[in-house]
Design a protein around this motif. Structure first.
Motif, PDB file in Angstrom:
ATOM      1  N   PRO A 172      -3.444 -62.990 -25.873  1.00  0.00           N
ATOM      2  CA  PRO A 172      -4.313 -62.568 -24.610  1.00  0.00           C
ATOM      3  C   PRO A 172      -3.561 -62.226 -23.403  1.00  0.00           C
ATOM      4  O   PRO A 172      -2.354 -62.867 -23.246  1.00  0.00           O
ATOM      5  CB  PRO A 172      -5.125 -63.814 -24.663  1.00  0.00           C
ATOM      6  CG  PRO A 172      -4.569 -64.902 -25.124  1.00  0.00           C
ATOM      7  CD  PRO A 172      -3.436 -64.347 -26.397  1.00  0.00           C
ATOM      8  N   ASP A 173      -4.251 -61.806 -22.510  1.00  0.00           N
ATOM      9  CA  ASP A 173      -3.377 -61.295 -21.192  1.00  0.00           C
ATOM     10  C   ASP A 173      -3.389 -62.344 -20.169  1.00  0.00           C
ATOM     11  O   ASP A 173      -2.699 -62.442 -19.016  1.00  0.00           O
ATOM     12  CB  ASP A 173      -4.433 -60.126 -20.502  1.00  0.00           C
ATOM     13  CG  ASP A 173      -5.735 -60.526 -19.978  1.00  0.00           C
ATOM     14  OD1 ASP A 173      -6.041 -61.730 -20.349  1.00  0.00           O
ATOM     15  OD2 ASP A 173      -6.243 -59.681 -19.560  1.00  0.00           O
ATOM     16  N   TYR A 174      -3.832 -63.618 -20.439  1.00  0.00           N
ATOM     17  CA  TYR A 174      -3.488 -64.734 -19.755  1.00  0.00           C
ATOM     18  C   TYR A 174      -1.953 -65.300 -19.812  1.00  0.00           C
ATOM     19  O   TYR A 174      -1.556 -66.289 -18.892  1.00  0.00           O
ATOM     20  CB  TYR A 174      -4.551 -65.741 -19.709  1.00  0.00           C
ATOM     21  CG  TYR A 174      -4.799 -66.463 -21.195  1.00  0.00           C
ATOM     22  CD1 TYR A 174      -3.631 -67.317 -21.710  1.00  0.00           C
ATOM     23  CD2 TYR A 174      -6.098 -66.308 -21.990  1.00  0.00           C
ATOM     24  CE1 TYR A 174      -3.928 -67.953 -22.918  1.00  0.00           C
ATOM     25  CE2 TYR A 174      -5.921 -66.724 -23.144  1.00  0.00           C
ATOM     26  CZ  TYR A 174      -4.999 -67.508 -23.654  1.00  0.00           C
ATOM     27  OH  TYR A 174      -5.095 -68.371 -24.842  1.00  0.00           O
ATOM     28  N   GLN A 175      -1.477 -64.949 -20.976  1.00  0.00           N
ATOM     29  CA  GLN A 175      -0.116 -65.410 -21.025  1.00  0.00           C
ATOM     30  C   GLN A 175       0.758 -64.338 -20.585  1.00  0.00           C
ATOM     31  O   GLN A 175       0.555 -63.042 -20.474  1.00  0.00           O
ATOM     32  CB  GLN A 175       0.078 -65.443 -22.639  1.00  0.00           C
ATOM     33  CG  GLN A 175      -0.857 -66.479 -23.562  1.00  0.00           C
ATOM     34  CD  GLN A 175      -0.277 -66.519 -24.729  1.00  0.00           C
ATOM     35  OE1 GLN A 175       0.929 -66.555 -25.114  1.00  0.00           O
ATOM     36  NE2 GLN A 175      -1.049 -67.264 -25.715  1.00  0.00           N
ATOM     37  N   ARG A 176       2.214 -64.771 -20.151  1.00  0.00           N
ATOM     38  CA  ARG A 176       3.251 -63.886 -19.693  1.00  0.00           C
ATOM     39  C   ARG A 176       3.785 -63.301 -20.750  1.00  0.00           C
ATOM     40  O   ARG A 176       3.541 -63.512 -21.913  1.00  0.00           O
ATOM     41  CB  ARG A 176       4.294 -64.968 -19.074  1.00  0.00           C
ATOM     42  CG  ARG A 176       5.085 -65.613 -19.955  1.00  0.00           C
ATOM     43  CD  ARG A 176       6.366 -66.254 -19.482  1.00  0.00           C
ATOM     44  NE  ARG A 176       7.171 -67.050 -20.201  1.00  0.00           N
ATOM     45  CZ  ARG A 176       8.261 -67.571 -20.027  1.00  0.00           C
ATOM     46  NH1 ARG A 176       8.983 -67.010 -18.783  1.00  0.00           N
ATOM     47  NH2 ARG A 176       8.825 -67.820 -20.905  1.00  0.00           N
ATOM     48  N   GLU A 216      -6.468 -65.676 -32.301  1.00  0.00           N
ATOM     49  CA  GLU A 216      -5.731 -65.430 -31.001  1.00  0.00           C
ATOM     50  C   GLU A 216      -4.672 -66.769 -30.782  1.00  0.00           C
ATOM     51  O   GLU A 216      -4.961 -67.698 -31.287  1.00  0.00           O
ATOM     52  CB  GLU A 216      -6.934 -66.046 -29.868  1.00  0.00           C
ATOM     53  CG  GLU A 216      -6.561 -66.053 -28.388  1.00  0.00           C
ATOM     54  CD  GLU A 216      -7.338 -66.326 -27.580  1.00  0.00           C
ATOM     55  OE1 GLU A 216      -7.253 -67.085 -26.694  1.00  0.00           O
ATOM     56  OE2 GLU A 216      -8.729 -66.370 -27.943  1.00  0.00           O
ATOM     57  N   THR A 272      -1.605 -57.640 -23.022  1.00  0.00           N
ATOM     58  CA  THR A 272      -1.281 -57.608 -21.542  1.00  0.00           C
ATOM     59  C   THR A 272      -0.535 -56.118 -21.443  1.00  0.00           C
ATOM     60  O   THR A 272       0.075 -55.500 -22.343  1.00  0.00           O
ATOM     61  CB  THR A 272       0.088 -58.681 -21.581  1.00  0.00           C
ATOM     62  OG1 THR A 272      -0.241 -59.887 -21.594  1.00  0.00           O
ATOM     63  CG2 THR A 272       0.630 -58.304 -20.117  1.00  0.00           C
ATOM     64  N   SER A 299     -11.442 -74.445 -23.372  1.00  0.00           N
ATOM     65  CA  SER A 299     -11.431 -72.947 -23.589  1.00  0.00           C
ATOM     66  C   SER A 299      -9.890 -72.837 -23.883  1.00  0.00           C
ATOM     67  O   SER A 299      -8.971 -73.637 -23.665  1.00  0.00           O
ATOM     68  CB  SER A 299     -11.758 -72.242 -22.447  1.00  0.00           C
ATOM     69  OG  SER A 299     -10.827 -72.501 -21.542  1.00  0.00           O
ATOM     70  N   SER A 300      -9.556 -71.562 -24.775  1.00  0.00           N
ATOM     71  CA  SER A 300      -8.261 -71.151 -24.730  1.00  0.00           C
ATOM     72  C   SER A 300      -7.279 -71.037 -23.519  1.00  0.00           C
ATOM     73  O   SER A 300      -6.185 -71.528 -23.631  1.00  0.00           O
ATOM     74  CB  SER A 300      -8.278 -69.808 -25.370  1.00  0.00           C
ATOM     75  OG  SER A 300      -9.089 -69.679 -26.538  1.00  0.00           O
ATOM     76  N   ILE A 301      -7.962 -70.764 -22.444  1.00  0.00           N
ATOM     77  CA  ILE A 301      -7.037 -70.739 -21.312  1.00  0.00           C
ATOM     78  C   ILE A 301      -6.670 -72.300 -20.808  1.00  0.00           C
ATOM     79  O   ILE A 301      -5.621 -72.614 -20.393  1.00  0.00           O
ATOM     80  CB  ILE A 301      -7.829 -70.055 -20.232  1.00  0.00           C
ATOM     81  CG1 ILE A 301      -7.831 -68.614 -20.628  1.00  0.00           C
ATOM     82  CG2 ILE A 301      -6.986 -70.155 -18.785  1.00  0.00           C
ATOM     83  CD1 ILE A 301      -8.659 -67.685 -19.539  1.00  0.00           C
ATOM     84  N   ASP A 302      -7.809 -73.265 -21.128  1.00  0.00           N
ATOM     85  CA  ASP A 302      -7.698 -74.489 -20.871  1.00  0.00           C
ATOM     86  C   ASP A 302      -6.409 -75.073 -21.508  1.00  0.00           C
ATOM     87  O   ASP A 302      -5.541 -75.673 -21.141  1.00  0.00           O
ATOM     88  CB  ASP A 302      -8.799 -75.326 -20.861  1.00  0.00           C
ATOM     89  CG  ASP A 302     -10.026 -75.125 -19.830  1.00  0.00           C
ATOM     90  OD1 ASP A 302      -9.519 -74.447 -18.698  1.00  0.00           O
ATOM     91  OD2 ASP A 302     -11.116 -75.297 -20.171  1.00  0.00           O
ATOM     92  N   THR A 355      -3.170 -73.542 -20.526  1.00  0.00           N
ATOM     93  CA  THR A 355      -2.525 -74.252 -19.307  1.00  0.00           C
ATOM     94  C   THR A 355      -1.940 -75.558 -19.552  1.00  0.00           C
ATOM     95  O   THR A 355      -0.789 -75.881 -18.983  1.00  0.00           O
ATOM     96  CB  THR A 355      -3.847 -74.426 -18.297  1.00  0.00           C
ATOM     97  OG1 THR A 355      -4.203 -72.896 -18.123  1.00  0.00           O
ATOM     98  CG2 THR A 355      -3.255 -74.902 -16.937  1.00  0.00           C
TER      99      THR A 355
END
Length: 636
Positions: free
Chosen positions: A20-24, A85, A123, A208-211, A214
């Protein structure tokens, strides 16, 4: 409930992964991939030498994933993909992909049925990272148009250089990466290969995946062994369908009880040594590490891997452990047995103190657990006392000196404090290991080393302020000047009286005035060494510390335990200054070891009438008290 297992790289065949795009982007270096390949090579050498057990593997850190369905556009056509994901592990998955691309010829020859997994990067969609990666072994690719391409190509070239330096190792590395051999009876992989810890997030209502991403990446906090073991034990498939929820909840509740108990510092620091190589956020992991002998040289996921091996081993015993739930119950009962042993120790006042001391000085906790489970209580208590005696073997109290290089003075003073707390059988007083272990401790001289002059201006100022604080109760200018005026008024009042008591009081007040005035004057100008020494000597005489010298100020009869902050604030303070500070700190709730408090309250002194001066007789009686208290544990 989330799922966890160990997966071989072979088992990833044909899978689809979504980044996903929240990752570098991809950022591994040539050094990192070379280290990974070196590790694989060393594992291959061990396999060649037959220095590995059946089913032993090289373990990579977790790949954290979540089931996902997404659209993928290839050559203008949209298709629906099912896969995962990737929440954490993008760098490892991509690097393994690059290595497998380098080994493409060997891979297609040796493992024809293996289909390389796909990685779809959300990304920067204008750059097709998936297509670039799939053709990374094409030397004509331009890696300069996108930073991710640059890093991918750089790592691929590093992999090429690494293999060029080796002697025909392609087949060995390919074998260790993709080999898999499932035991027909247990369905356990018995091959010597590379595996990843597969952590699959199934609970859609959890973070969530983002949580999760992080938590794992901002601050670089890896999944702990405890988290992985919890997922391993509580995965839904371990339990019979009708009983799964109830048994899962029961183990989860017992897990939480253990963790909450260990989070109580009074319980935790009774077990946890100050020099322990690991710190624990999830303190239950301490029990797991203990059970599986993890040490500072173990690889990070040693404990999780060992618990996983236990489960696999139990699968071979079909008669006793014929389903997963029985296997989980067996392992969990072992964890509970260790914890329950700790609880029994903690609740027994004698065991709490004796075992707390032994653990602090390096006693093997597993050996204590085994002895505790195999001996009745009275025999175990005698055994514990014998172990303490061994810890103090060869110690002679009268020979102990401040410059003790073996740490025996601190050991003796700690035991003396512990036994003092334990002495009153009617009291529930306990030595607070949590306070002792969370603060830094010094060995303090009771009678100051006044023969050692203070030559540092900073320490002289500390001493001056200590003196003013002792006499006045504060050391700021207004308080000191006000106190001086009060003394003068008291002297004038007493001089008008003709009684003998008044005359004595005048002498006392004048002495106090002279001391305060001389000390205060030192602070008003640049400190002069000669003037300071003169005032220092006068104060020494005022407190009577010049009259009787302690024969050996470095002997244990003149030493006690004190927290580092309080000790170092003393400078070269005299006994009454220290005594006043001890009493003040005790009133404020600062932890003062009971024996230290007793020393400054002259509890051990039978013949002393002067509470403001530590004499030779006080030191002798203090030493005698130690000898009596420690008689069962020290021969000398």
């Amino acid at each position: 409930m989330n799922n966890i297992e160990l997966k071989s790289i072979r088992s990833l065949s044909g899978m689809n992964f979504f980044i996903p795009d929240y990752q570098r982007g991809y950022r591994w270096s040539s050094e990192q991939v070379e280290q990974m390949l070196d590790d694989f090579k060393e594992f291959c050498k061990r396999i060649d030498k037959k220095d590995v057990e059946r089913g032993e593997f090289y373990c990579l850190q977790p790949i954290v994933v979540k089931p996902k369905t997404w659209e993928n556009i290839v050559n203008g056509k949209t298709r629906i993909l099912k896969g995962y994901e990737v929440i954490d592990g993008q760098q490892r998955l991509t690097t393994l992909y690059i290595i497998l691309k380098k080994l493409e010829d060997a891979r297609r020859f040796m493992f024809k049925k293996f289909s390389l997994y796909t990685i779809n990067y959300e990304t920067r969609l204008e750059y097709n990272s998936q297509a670039f990666l799939e053709s990374i072994n094409d030397s004509n690719q331009d890696a300069n148009e996108f930073i991710d391409f640059y890093y991918m190509k750089n790592v691929y070239q590093a992999v090429e250089r690494w293999f060029d330096k080796q002697d025909d190792i392609d087949a060995n590395i390919c074998q260790v990466l993709l080999n898999q051999s499932m035991d027909e009876t247990t369905n356990v992989d018995i091959a010597n290969n590379v595996r990843v810890i597969w952590y699959e997030v199934l609970d859609q209502e959890s973070a969530s995946s983002i949580d999760i991403f992080t938590r794992l990446n901002i601050g670089k906090i890896p999944l702990t062994n405890a988290e992985l073991i919890k997922a391993l034990l509580l995965r839904k498939g371990n339990f019979a369908e009708k009983e799964s929820t109830m048994r899962q909840l029961q183990i989860a509740a017992e897990w939480n009880h253990i963790e909450q108990t260990l989070q109580d510092d009074s319980f935790w620091y009774f077990l946890y040594r100050t020099d322990h190589p690991f710190t624990y956020e999830n303190r239950i992991e301490f029990i797991f590490d203990l059970m599986k002998d993890r040490n500072k040289d173990s690889e990070f996921y040693h404990t999780f891997n060992e618990f996983n091996k236990d489960l696999e081993l139990l699968q071979t015993d079909h008669n006793t452990y014929y389903n997963d739930q029985l296997r989980i119950d067996h392992i969990w009962s072992g964890v509970k047995k260790v914890f329950q042993t700790f609880e029994e120790w903690f609740e027994d006042r004698q065991l709490y103190h004796y075992i707390g001391f032994l653990i602090e000085y390096g006693m093997d906790i597993k050996a204590l657990i085994e002895a505790s489970l195999s001996k009745d209580k009275s025999v175990f208590l005698d055994y514990i006392k014998t172990l303490i005696k061994e810890k103090l073997k060869g110690v002679n109290l009268e020979d102990l000196s401040f410059n003790d290089s073996k740490g025996n003075i601190k050991k003796v003073l700690l035991l003396f404090n512990i036994l003092t707390a334990l002495k009153d059988k009617k009291s529930d007083m306990r030595f607070p290991f949590n306070k002792y272990k969370t603060e830094k401790w010094d060995i303090e001289h009771i009678c100051s080393q006044t023969d050692k002059t203070i030559s540092d201006d900073k320490q002289r100022l500390v001493w001056i302020n200590d003196m003013l604080d002792y006499f006045v109760g504060d050391n700021d200018d207004d308080s000191v000047l006000c106190y001086i005026e009060v003394l003068k008024e008291q002297i004038a009042t007493e001089m008008e009286s003709e009684g003998i008591q008044s005359k004595d009081k005048v002498v006392s007040l004048k002495n106090a005035l002279r001391m305060v005035t001389s000390v205060y004057q030192l602070r008003q100008e640049k400190i002069n060494a000669t003037e300071f020494d003169e005032v220092f000597n006068n104060i020494q005489k005022y407190f009577g510390e010049d009259k009787e010298k302690i024969a050996d100020k470095d002997s244990i009869s003149n030493l006690t335990l004190l927290d580092q902050e309080t000790n170092r604030s003393y400078g070269n303070a005299f006994f009454p200054i220290k005594r006043k500070r001890i009493i003040a700190n005790d009133k404020l709730g600062v932890f003062i070891p009971i024996a230290t408090k007793n020393v400054f309250l002259k509890y051990y002194s039978q013949r002393s009438t002067n509470l403001m001066h530590w004499q030779e007789s006080d030191a002798a009686e203090y030493l005698e008290s130690m000898k009596v208290m420690l008689n069962d544990f020290i021969d000398g």
